[in-house]
Enzyme design. Structure first.
Site, PDB file in Angstrom:
ATOM      1  N   LYS A 181     -12.592  -9.562  -1.729  1.00 11.61           N
ATOM      2  CA  LYS A 181     -11.864  -8.088  -1.411  1.00 11.61           C
ATOM      3  C   LYS A 181     -12.459  -7.618   0.122  1.00 11.61           C
ATOM      4  CE  LYS A 181     -11.367  -3.393  -2.498  1.00 11.61           C
ATOM      5  NZ  LYS A 181     -11.510  -2.542  -3.845  1.00 11.61           N
ATOM      6  N   LYS A 236      -7.474 -10.207  -2.140  1.00 10.08           N
ATOM      7  CA  LYS A 236      -7.267  -8.877  -1.946  1.00 10.08           C
ATOM      8  C   LYS A 236      -7.266  -8.227  -0.471  1.00 10.08           C
ATOM      9  CE  LYS A 236      -7.527  -4.084  -3.692  1.00 10.08           C
ATOM     10  NZ  LYS A 236      -8.525  -3.427  -4.539  1.00 10.08           N
TER      11      LYS A 236
HETATM   12  C1  PBG Z   1     -11.408   0.847  -5.206  1.00 10.74           C
HETATM   13  C2  PBG Z   1     -10.057  -0.167  -5.262  1.00 10.74           C
HETATM   14  C3  PBG Z   1      -9.048   0.205  -4.090  1.00 10.74           C
HETATM   15  C4  PBG Z   1      -8.240  -0.452  -4.402  1.00 10.74           C
HETATM   16  C5  PBG Z   1      -8.154  -1.084  -5.600  1.00 10.74           C
HETATM   17  N1  PBG Z   1      -9.364  -0.612  -6.238  1.00 10.74           N
HETATM   18  C6  PBG Z   1      -9.510   0.803  -3.019  1.00 10.74           C
HETATM   19  C7  PBG Z   1     -10.743   0.772  -1.859  1.00 10.74           C
HETATM   20  O1  PBG Z   1     -11.385  -0.376  -2.148  1.00 10.74           O
HETATM   21  O2  PBG Z   1     -11.217   1.473  -1.302  1.00 10.74           O
HETATM   22  C8  PBG Z   1      -6.865  -0.489  -3.446  1.00 10.74           C
HETATM   23  C9  PBG Z   1      -5.747  -0.971  -3.781  1.00 10.74           C
HETATM   24  C10 PBG Z   1      -4.545  -0.693  -2.994  1.00 10.74           C
HETATM   25  O3  PBG Z   1      -4.627  -0.308  -1.790  1.00 10.74           O
HETATM   26  O4  PBG Z   1      -3.391  -0.626  -3.439  1.00 10.74           O
HETATM   27  N2  PBG Z   1     -12.266   0.283  -6.136  1.00 10.74           N
END
Ligand code: PBG
Length: 329
Positions: free
Chosen positions: A201, A254
């Site tokens: 991520k 992601k």
């Molecule tokens: C948080 C999380 C995030 C997303 C999914 N889980 C945001 C972040 O890491 O700040 C983002 C998903 C999206 O932007 O659609 N744990």
């Protein structure tokens, strides 16, 4: 391959011909729809930067879920906005937390049997400071502690499994959390609950709209101390290797579109089922262009999803899940 004997256009002439030789397919059952759950009743509050996406109270979420099940969508990814936030993220692992309550309600509804309930395991929506773990501060300097955060994540995952979650999906990027979650699940008797790990991520500007939807923007600093640097492919592979070694059952990549090369590299190297998350900013960006009439909505949406499948993702988490399922019919 000699022209004129070889004419590649022969197989493109009709839709029937194109269908026969199509290499990549989309299917509603391989789409996952995220829901943002909030307290109250009858709440349906649209997120400004994400047209068609809402904060939903549990009763409204159930209606949305029924629609998804009827469309043949594979699953929901549940995020919660708790009534109260604190430093320990108590709302994340409370037995009567917002996600736990919603999962119980979803599991009682027989019309939703075909829909997997996937729960996000992270604490940023539940902490008063909006970081994905326990924070210690020393003047201007702050640290998101790894090991104490992992303990909270493990507790959160176990409480979600106890509420009936079909799959738990850690998205925090702390080290060692997959192993800790596996241990907590097994200790609670949830040997059969799979872990879908957000293995690579990246720290991304494309999460912006989500932070409005989930009310989870960090109050100070940013997430670069735990989420990955977008420049690093080899590190992404190490992250995945580590999660596989710790017992991840599935991987999540992601964001999706800005990282298609990472999805492809992961596909070639690992045999675990792999999902990709077309994140909030990807959705918002396309919608902004739709609103101006700059892109054809249906074609651009389907092409964006196809690119993610072609890169190697088995399933896609996307805010377009309902719209795409309708097109796929
Ligand atoms: C948080 C999380 C995030 C997303 C999914 N889980 C945001 C972040 O890491 O700040 C983002 C998903 C999206 O932007 O659609 N744990």
């Amino acid at each position: 391959m000699n022209f004129p004997a070889t004419r590649l256009r022969r197989l493109r002439r009709t839709e029937a011909m194109r269908s026969l030789v199509r290499e990549t397919h989309l299917h509603p059952s391989a789409l996952v729809y995220p829901l943002f759950l909030c307290p109250g009743e009858g709440v349906r509050k649209e997120i400004t930067s994400m047209p068609g996406v809402f904060n939903l109270s549990v009763d409204e979420a159930l209606k949305e879920a029924e629609e998804c099940a009827a469309l043949g969508i594979g699953g929901l990814l549940l995020f919660g906005l708790p009534a109260e936030k604190d430093e320990q993220a108590s709302g994340a692992w409370a037995d009567d937390g917002i996600v736990q309550t919603a999962v119980r309600a979803m599991k009682r509804n027989r019309k939703l049997d075909s829909l997997l309930q996937i729960t996000d395991v992270c604490v940023c929506e539940y902490t008063s400071h909006g970081h994905c773990g326990i924070v210690t501060r020393d003047g201007d300097h702050f640290e998101v502690e790894n090991d104490s955060s992992v303990a909270l994540l493990a507790k959160t995952a176990a409480s979600q499994a106890a509420a009936g979650a079909d799959i738990v999906a850690p998205s925090d990027m702390m080290d060692g959390r997959v192993a800790a979650i596996r241990e907590a699940l097994d200790a609670g008797g949830f040997h059969q609950t799979p872990i879908l790990s957000y293995a690579s991520k990246f720290s991304s500007a494309f999460y912006g709209p989500f932070r409005e939807a989930a009310d989870s923007a960090p109050q100070f600093g940013d997430r670069r101390g735990y989420q990955m640097d977008g420049a690093n492919m080899r590190e992404a592979m190490r992250e995945i290797e580590q999660d596989v070694a710790e017992g991840a059952d599935m991987l999540m990549m992601k964001p999706a579109m800005p990282y298609l090369d990472v999805i492809r590299a992961a596909r070639e190297r690992f045999d675990l089922p792999m999902g990709a998350y077309q994140v909030s900013g990807e959705y918002a960006m396309l919608h902004a262009a739709f609103e101006r009439g700059w892109l054809e909505p249906e074609r651009a949406m389907m092409e964006s999803l196809l690119s993610i499948r072609r890169a190697g993702a088995d399933f896609i988490v996307t805010y377009f899940a309902k719209d795409a399922a309708k097109v796929l019919g």
